[in-house]
Design an enzyme around this catalytic site. Sequence first.
Site, PDB file in Angstrom:
ATOM      1  N   ILE A 159      -2.728  -1.242  -5.599  1.00  0.00           N
ATOM      2  CA  ILE A 159      -3.012  -1.496  -4.154  1.00  0.00           C
ATOM      3  C   ILE A 159      -0.636  -1.925  -3.839  1.00  0.00           C
ATOM      4  CG2 ILE A 159      -2.050  -3.701  -4.572  1.00  0.00           C
ATOM      5  CD1 ILE A 159      -4.398  -4.187  -5.306  1.00  0.00           C
ATOM      6  N   GLU A 160       0.115  -0.915  -4.532  1.00  0.00           N
ATOM      7  CA  GLU A 160       1.257  -1.123  -4.017  1.00  0.00           C
ATOM      8  C   GLU A 160       0.990   0.242  -3.001  1.00  0.00           C
ATOM      9  OE1 GLU A 160       3.919  -3.146  -4.751  1.00  0.00           O
ATOM     10  OE2 GLU A 160       2.786  -4.652  -5.558  1.00  0.00           O
TER      11      GLU A 160
END
Length: 337
Positions: free
Chosen positions: A128-129
């Site tokens: 996600i990052e």
Amino acid sequence: MLRVVIAKMTLLVSVLISMTIMTMAHADDAFVHRPEVQTYIQYLVKQYHFQQQPLVTLFSAVKIRPQVIRHINKPLEKELWNTYQMLFVNEWRIQHGVKFWNKYAAALQKAEKTYGVPASIIVATIGIETKYGQKTGEYRVMDSLTNLAFSSSPRAPFFRKELTEFLLLSREQHLDPLKIMGSYAGAIGQPQFMPSSYRYYAVNFSNSGKTDLMHDEIDVIGSIANYYKKHGWQTNEPVALPALFLGNRYSHFLGKTIPTQALSLPELAQYGIAPKIKVPRPDLKVKIIELQTRYSKEYWLAFHNFDVIKRYNPSDMYAMAVYQLSTYIADLKERLH
């Protein structure tokens, strides 16, 4: 006659370009002359024993980035849950999450054993990052943090603190602060750690002698696990479960706003609220999470570990995205083996 006109137009364009460049250079250079920046430089010299002239030179090189302010005022967390979910919990991130897990299986297993944090949560966080390290940021961290630290944003004090942490980090690790790239908010490397998190939670998990969150995936894995553990991750405890509503007693309990306090499952049962899946320990406390979609709302029961994920990003949607992506990655990995 035509040649004269073209020559004059060419000269005019050259002058305009030169004036624009000079104006931009002056605007950027003006940053260091702002009284609050000058005061901040003196603070760094007195409090942390930096040399004044290198700081003046450094802040003179800071570029004005209005897009940073725009981004911070309109984060993705203001989107609807189904939009946010589609962006972060998708087939690409699931499939590449399994590939990342297979590639770094030994390091992830070691991190699980050392810190008690599931490999799936670590992998999902990286996914996600930064899309597993593919998108670590296109802004100079020095520019982002300085622009935000001396803006009118109510979060300016937070970013000024992070700017200080970044300068200390750069000095400790012998990094050029003008060459470190990151997000518009100043987050660094594959795990997108803010400078304070980098200094306090990053670990040299690869035993290379240097902690590197930009290029060393082993350090990234260990650092994320260490971050969650230090913020209270409880091994083998749940993160979140869908809520089940029985009867109509829950409507009075929920009211117009969702209660923020943590309650035990027996307490929630009095209002006809229960997890859809049986939990191993009925004494665990939960909070009710409401996620707004385009046409309706989703309700979840969030356990302690959900709040631990929120220490990374305080949004309920962020924590839910990490959790859901982690489950899909783990399920696909299991099916493929």
